[in-house]
Design an enzyme around this catalytic site. Sequence first.
Site, PDB file in Angstrom:
ATOM      1  N   HIS A  12       0.832  -1.216   0.000  1.00 14.28           N
ATOM      2  CA  HIS A  12       0.000   0.000   0.000  1.00 14.28           C
ATOM      3  C   HIS A  12       0.865   1.265   0.000  1.00 14.28           C
ATOM      4  CE1 HIS A  12      -0.355  -0.591   4.679  1.00 14.28           C
ATOM      5  NE2 HIS A  12       0.709   0.150   4.414  1.00 14.28           N
ATOM      6  N   HIS A  60      -1.292   5.113   9.744  1.00 11.13           N
ATOM      7  CA  HIS A  60       0.011   5.788   9.773  1.00 11.13           C
ATOM      8  C   HIS A  60      -0.121   7.113  10.527  1.00 11.13           C
ATOM      9  CE1 HIS A  60      -0.011   3.021   6.333  1.00 11.13           C
ATOM     10  NE2 HIS A  60       1.297   2.923   6.498  1.00 11.13           N
ATOM     11  N   HIS A 194      11.059  -3.425   3.102  1.00 10.75           N
ATOM     12  CA  HIS A 194      11.479  -2.036   2.999  1.00 10.75           C
ATOM     13  C   HIS A 194      11.896  -1.505   4.367  1.00 10.75           C
ATOM     14  CE1 HIS A 194       7.198  -1.685   4.037  1.00 10.75           C
ATOM     15  NE2 HIS A 194       7.276  -0.390   4.182  1.00 10.75           N
ATOM     16  N   GLU A 241       5.174  -5.326   8.378  1.00 12.03           N
ATOM     17  CA  GLU A 241       3.801  -5.173   7.896  1.00 12.03           C
ATOM     18  C   GLU A 241       3.249  -6.453   7.271  1.00 12.03           C
ATOM     19  OE1 GLU A 241       3.883  -0.369   6.839  1.00 12.03           O
ATOM     20  OE2 GLU A 241       3.762  -1.839   5.223  1.00 12.03           O
TER      21      GLU A 241
END
Length: 283
Positions: A12, A60, A194, A241
């Site tokens: 996402h 977030h 990441h 995640e």
Amino acid sequence: MARLTAGVGSSHVPLLGVAVDQGKTGDDYFGPIFAGYEWTREWERNTAKPDVVILVYNDHASAFDMKIIPTFAIGCGERYKSADEGWGPRQVPDVEGHADLAWHIAQSLILDDFDMTIINEMDVDHGLTVPLSMMFGTPDKWPVKVVPLAVNVVTYPVPSGNRCWALGEAIARAVESFPEDLNVQIWGTGGMSHQLQGPRAGLLNREWDNRFLDALVGDSDAARHIPHIEYLRETGSEGIEMVMWLVMRGALGAKTRCLHRHYHIPCSNTAIGHIVLEPAEKL
């Protein structure tokens, strides 16, 4: 009865939302990324046609911050607006909830010993709206209702992969006990490898990411036992995640088959992963 017919996994990355909003999805940089979603967009529109998506994502610092950190939270509202993440809300349709199904799931999960946080009002950020854009493009209205399910993967302690998988199993039981005839999908979002800060900023791990995708297909449940330290070591600080994908996988039952798969490096400094699964024994 409601039927849980498919699961979708997808990154996402917020930059993908920028590409959609600025009409750049076909350019040299973004074109190969979005090409990997074309199969899914057509499948969702012409074949799958879900009524509701249970969308597993992480906030977030838009709806939650360090004052309130729910491990698992479920949105039970009627409608959710796009959050302002610092540069104005995305100009996308409001997300329409399915309050009856959401409340049913919340009750079922709590009676199944999952201590859910119930959210009736919140704005949703790129973690939820970018996957909708990837699957449905730029409609005037989203073609599905959405039950948001937020998982804390931002601040430790983060739930284990095993607990996320078990949550998916409990969600499946909840959906199957809902009396309305609904075609329901569950999406796990976030990841893949990441890291956004520190000496390892920009870390990508193609081999590990693809082994993870492999593990979601078939009858193995090995992925539920991957320890947090392995995610951190192999996929960076934000690779954790991927435990949210395990909520989706756990909901699909003992065995899955893969309908579509896509992987691309890089998008910004992130690996893009996407997979479409269905239960090996359809309901």
